[in-house]
Design a protein around this motif. Sequence first.
Motif, PDB file in Angstrom:
ATOM      1  N   ARG A 155      12.347   6.808   6.718  1.00  0.00           N
ATOM      2  CA  ARG A 155      13.383   7.831   6.638  1.00  0.00           C
ATOM      3  C   ARG A 155      14.673   7.262   6.046  1.00  0.00           C
ATOM      4  NH1 ARG A 155      16.350  11.256  11.364  1.00  0.00           N
ATOM      5  NH2 ARG A 155      17.631  12.487   9.921  1.00  0.00           N
ATOM      6  N   VAL A 156      15.052   6.050   6.452  1.00  0.00           N
ATOM      7  CA  VAL A 156      16.238   5.418   5.878  1.00  0.00           C
ATOM      8  C   VAL A 156      16.093   5.299   4.366  1.00  0.00           C
ATOM      9  CG1 VAL A 156      17.500   3.235   5.692  1.00  0.00           C
ATOM     10  CG2 VAL A 156      16.926   4.140   7.940  1.00  0.00           C
ATOM     11  N   ILE A 157      14.951   4.831   3.911  1.00  0.00           N
ATOM     12  CA  ILE A 157      14.729   4.653   2.477  1.00  0.00           C
ATOM     13  C   ILE A 157      14.789   5.995   1.749  1.00  0.00           C
ATOM     14  CG2 ILE A 157      13.060   3.928   0.727  1.00  0.00           C
ATOM     15  CD1 ILE A 157      11.992   1.903   2.841  1.00  0.00           C
ATOM     16  N   ALA A 158      14.123   7.004   2.321  1.00  0.00           N
ATOM     17  CA  ALA A 158      14.058   8.312   1.670  1.00  0.00           C
ATOM     18  C   ALA A 158      15.420   8.987   1.578  1.00  0.00           C
ATOM     19  CB  ALA A 158      13.082   9.214   2.420  1.00  0.00           C
ATOM     20  N   GLU A 159      16.258   8.807   2.608  1.00  0.00           N
ATOM     21  CA  GLU A 159      17.511   9.555   2.662  1.00  0.00           C
ATOM     22  C   GLU A 159      18.734   8.783   2.176  1.00  0.00           C
ATOM     23  OE1 GLU A 159      18.141  11.931   6.178  1.00  0.00           O
ATOM     24  OE2 GLU A 159      15.987  12.038   6.594  1.00  0.00           O
ATOM     25  N   THR A 160      18.614   7.469   2.035  1.00  0.00           N
ATOM     26  CA  THR A 160      19.756   6.689   1.541  1.00  0.00           C
ATOM     27  C   THR A 160      19.477   6.023   0.197  1.00  0.00           C
ATOM     28  OG1 THR A 160      19.173   4.541   2.532  1.00  0.00           O
ATOM     29  CG2 THR A 160      20.348   6.146   3.931  1.00  0.00           C
ATOM     30  N   GLY A 161      18.206   5.940  -0.173  1.00  0.00           N
ATOM     31  CA  GLY A 161      17.844   5.309  -1.429  1.00  0.00           C
ATOM     32  C   GLY A 161      17.879   3.799  -1.401  1.00  0.00           C
ATOM     33  N   GLU A 162      18.039   3.207  -0.217  1.00  0.00           N
ATOM     34  CA  GLU A 162      18.120   1.743  -0.105  1.00  0.00           C
ATOM     35  C   GLU A 162      17.147   1.248   0.960  1.00  0.00           C
ATOM     36  OE1 GLU A 162      21.409  -1.873   0.408  1.00  0.00           O
ATOM     37  OE2 GLU A 162      22.053   0.196   0.115  1.00  0.00           O
ATOM     38  N   ILE A 163      16.500   0.150   0.634  1.00  0.00           N
ATOM     39  CA  ILE A 163      15.579  -0.485   1.578  1.00  0.00           C
ATOM     40  C   ILE A 163      16.352  -1.509   2.406  1.00  0.00           C
ATOM     41  CG2 ILE A 163      13.489  -1.878   1.815  1.00  0.00           C
ATOM     42  CD1 ILE A 163      12.613  -0.842  -0.929  1.00  0.00           C
ATOM     43  N   PRO A 164      16.303  -1.436   3.710  1.00  0.00           N
ATOM     44  CA  PRO A 164      16.986  -2.454   4.529  1.00  0.00           C
ATOM     45  C   PRO A 164      16.514  -3.855   4.153  1.00  0.00           C
ATOM     46  CG  PRO A 164      16.200  -0.640   5.896  1.00  0.00           C
ATOM     47  CD  PRO A 164      15.604  -0.439   4.544  1.00  0.00           C
ATOM     48  N   ALA A 165      17.424  -4.812   4.210  1.00  0.00           N
ATOM     49  CA  ALA A 165      17.067  -6.186   3.851  1.00  0.00           C
ATOM     50  C   ALA A 165      16.264  -6.862   4.953  1.00  0.00           C
ATOM     51  CB  ALA A 165      18.324  -6.992   3.555  1.00  0.00           C
ATOM     52  N   VAL A 166      16.522  -6.478   6.202  1.00  0.00           N
ATOM     53  CA  VAL A 166      15.943  -7.142   7.370  1.00  0.00           C
ATOM     54  C   VAL A 166      15.607  -6.092   8.425  1.00  0.00           C
ATOM     55  CG1 VAL A 166      16.452  -8.711   9.308  1.00  0.00           C
ATOM     56  CG2 VAL A 166      17.264  -9.285   7.003  1.00  0.00           C
ATOM     57  N   ASN A 167      14.514  -6.315   9.154  1.00  0.00           N
ATOM     58  CA  ASN A 167      14.265  -5.579  10.388  1.00  0.00           C
ATOM     59  C   ASN A 167      14.026  -6.620  11.474  1.00  0.00           C
ATOM     60  OD1 ASN A 167      13.782  -3.572  12.289  1.00  0.00           O
ATOM     61  ND2 ASN A 167      11.698  -3.156  11.622  1.00  0.00           N
ATOM     62  N   GLN A 168      14.931  -6.680  12.440  1.00  0.00           N
ATOM     63  CA  GLN A 168      14.819  -7.639  13.540  1.00  0.00           C
ATOM     64  C   GLN A 168      14.137  -6.951  14.716  1.00  0.00           C
ATOM     65  OE1 GLN A 168      17.895  -9.431  16.639  1.00  0.00           O
ATOM     66  NE2 GLN A 168      18.350 -10.199  14.584  1.00  0.00           N
ATOM     67  N   PHE A 183       3.890  -3.772   6.574  1.00  0.00           N
ATOM     68  CA  PHE A 183       4.788  -2.786   5.948  1.00  0.00           C
ATOM     69  C   PHE A 183       6.017  -3.483   5.373  1.00  0.00           C
ATOM     70  CE2 PHE A 183       8.502  -0.008   6.254  1.00  0.00           C
ATOM     71  CZ  PHE A 183       8.088   1.103   5.533  1.00  0.00           C
ATOM     72  N   HIS A 184       6.584  -4.386   6.131  1.00  0.00           N
ATOM     73  CA  HIS A 184       7.738  -5.150   5.654  1.00  0.00           C
ATOM     74  C   HIS A 184       7.396  -5.890   4.363  1.00  0.00           C
ATOM     75  CE1 HIS A 184       9.631  -5.536   9.953  1.00  0.00           C
ATOM     76  NE2 HIS A 184       9.781  -4.339   9.446  1.00  0.00           N
ATOM     77  N   ALA A 185       6.236  -6.532   4.345  1.00  0.00           N
ATOM     78  CA  ALA A 185       5.833  -7.298   3.157  1.00  0.00           C
ATOM     79  C   ALA A 185       5.718  -6.397   1.932  1.00  0.00           C
ATOM     80  CB  ALA A 185       4.511  -8.015   3.425  1.00  0.00           C
ATOM     81  N   GLU A 186       5.206  -5.197   2.124  1.00  0.00           N
ATOM     82  CA  GLU A 186       5.052  -4.252   1.012  1.00  0.00           C
ATOM     83  C   GLU A 186       6.398  -3.833   0.429  1.00  0.00           C
ATOM     84  OE1 GLU A 186       2.879  -0.929   2.490  1.00  0.00           O
ATOM     85  OE2 GLU A 186       1.073  -2.114   2.950  1.00  0.00           O
ATOM     86  N   HIS A 187       7.440  -3.855   1.274  1.00  0.00           N
ATOM     87  CA  HIS A 187       8.764  -3.394   0.848  1.00  0.00           C
ATOM     88  C   HIS A 187       9.780  -4.529   0.734  1.00  0.00           C
ATOM     89  CE1 HIS A 187       6.803   0.279   2.287  1.00  0.00           C
ATOM     90  NE2 HIS A 187       7.629   0.932   1.497  1.00  0.00           N
ATOM     91  N   TRP A 226       4.900 -21.686  14.646  1.00  0.00           N
ATOM     92  CA  TRP A 226       3.999 -20.551  14.361  1.00  0.00           C
ATOM     93  C   TRP A 226       4.757 -19.445  13.621  1.00  0.00           C
ATOM     94  CZ3 TRP A 226       4.318 -15.588  16.729  1.00  0.00           C
ATOM     95  CH2 TRP A 226       3.224 -14.740  16.514  1.00  0.00           C
ATOM     96  N   HIS A 227       5.950 -19.121  14.095  1.00  0.00           N
ATOM     97  CA  HIS A 227       6.771 -18.114  13.423  1.00  0.00           C
ATOM     98  C   HIS A 227       7.081 -18.527  11.986  1.00  0.00           C
ATOM     99  CE1 HIS A 227       7.897 -15.206  16.562  1.00  0.00           C
ATOM    100  NE2 HIS A 227       7.944 -16.218  17.419  1.00  0.00           N
ATOM    101  N   LEU A 228       7.509 -19.760  11.812  1.00  0.00           N
ATOM    102  CA  LEU A 228       7.887 -20.226  10.486  1.00  0.00           C
ATOM    103  C   LEU A 228       6.712 -20.145   9.516  1.00  0.00           C
ATOM    104  CD1 LEU A 228      10.032 -23.355  11.465  1.00  0.00           C
ATOM    105  CD2 LEU A 228      10.873 -21.111  10.745  1.00  0.00           C
ATOM    106  N   GLN A 229       5.534 -20.533   9.974  1.00  0.00           N
ATOM    107  CA  GLN A 229       4.363 -20.496   9.098  1.00  0.00           C
ATOM    108  C   GLN A 229       3.897 -19.080   8.812  1.00  0.00           C
ATOM    109  OE1 GLN A 229       2.796 -24.867  10.608  1.00  0.00           O
ATOM    110  NE2 GLN A 229       1.232 -23.396   9.972  1.00  0.00           N
ATOM    111  N   LEU A 230       4.250 -18.124   9.683  1.00  0.00           N
ATOM    112  CA  LEU A 230       3.972 -16.712   9.399  1.00  0.00           C
ATOM    113  C   LEU A 230       4.933 -16.152   8.361  1.00  0.00           C
ATOM    114  CD1 LEU A 230       3.261 -14.939  12.831  1.00  0.00           C
ATOM    115  CD2 LEU A 230       1.637 -15.425  11.000  1.00  0.00           C
ATOM    116  N   GLY A 231       6.067 -16.832   8.169  1.00  0.00           N
ATOM    117  CA  GLY A 231       7.083 -16.339   7.255  1.00  0.00           C
ATOM    118  C   GLY A 231       8.190 -15.568   7.933  1.00  0.00           C
ATOM    119  N   ASN A 232       8.179 -15.551   9.267  1.00  0.00           N
ATOM    120  CA  ASN A 232       9.226 -14.852  10.007  1.00  0.00           C
ATOM    121  C   ASN A 232      10.546 -15.621   9.953  1.00  0.00           C
ATOM    122  OD1 ASN A 232       7.240 -13.049  10.896  1.00  0.00           O
ATOM    123  ND2 ASN A 232       6.949 -14.115  12.842  1.00  0.00           N
ATOM    124  N   VAL A 233      11.650 -14.875   9.977  1.00  0.00           N
ATOM    125  CA  VAL A 233      12.942 -15.450  10.327  1.00  0.00           C
ATOM    126  C   VAL A 233      12.968 -15.482  11.854  1.00  0.00           C
ATOM    127  CG1 VAL A 233      15.446 -15.184  10.200  1.00  0.00           C
ATOM    128  CG2 VAL A 233      14.014 -14.472   8.269  1.00  0.00           C
TER     129      VAL A 233
END
Length: 283
Positions: A155-168, A183-187, A226-233
């Motif tokens: 919804r954020v993407i559709a209504e603001t036109g911007e993809i959030p940089a991070v989801n914590q 989903f995060h990886a796709e975007h 484990w987190h780091l090797q998954l690519g997580n911040v």
Amino acid sequence: MTFRSETSAVPPIVLNDGNVIPQLGFGVFQVPSDEAYPVVKNALEAGYRSIDTAAIYGNEEGTGRAIRESGLPRDELYVTTKLWNSEQGYDTTLRAFDESMKLLGLDYLDLYLIHWPIAVADKFVDTFRAFQALKQDGRIRSIGVSNFTIANIERVIAETGEIPAVNQVELHPRLGQRELRAFHAEHAIATEAWSPLGQGTLLDHPTITAIAAELDRTPAQVIIRWHLQLGNVVIPKSVTPSRIVANFDVFGFELSDQQTAAIDALDDGGRIGPDPDTFTMGA
């Protein structure tokens, strides 16, 4: 890119806006205001360059003082704070941001997050638009969200036109968030893990302790790796100086595929924090 990642041993994650965030940071959730200054000071001395706080934590002032008095150049530090739920809405967001910046004592913020979607209040889109205005004004480098579901982000993407940089989001071996991470990886949204150690509940798990013994590492180091090797911040939190140092010492070893798979297998959907779909505190 604004953060000078070359000055730190921590790998940089390039965000979808071109800025970079250190992959390993330090969180101050549940750190009382009077403890924030010495705890953040210890973290910076240990080598952390990314500090994550939030308005609701009540420790922005002590956190900011430690950052300002560290003697480190501002462009070698990465500072995140979060907007609390009761302040959502365009105008209230702008005022809340000003208050956070006053407490932090900083000229700009590296990352600002909407702390929870609180979909029932239906304000997070207007809130994100206020974030966009602050970013346009140069007061924030990157804007993102926290605890958002796939539907919330769409919804954020559709209504603001911007993809959030991070989801914590809450993320640890018992809550691997596989669908959300995909989903995060796709975007090209960076996945940032809060409660990365499961608030300590995983540190004595037999799988984790066995791997720690194999590697001659602490259980916390194994989970952070484990987190780091998954690519997580990842933003582990501790108030104990020795653990603050140990949790940063995670770049001299790697988990094997077998060890990683064993940790992955602990995922049973064991959420510790609130469910983003039903959490309404501060609405």
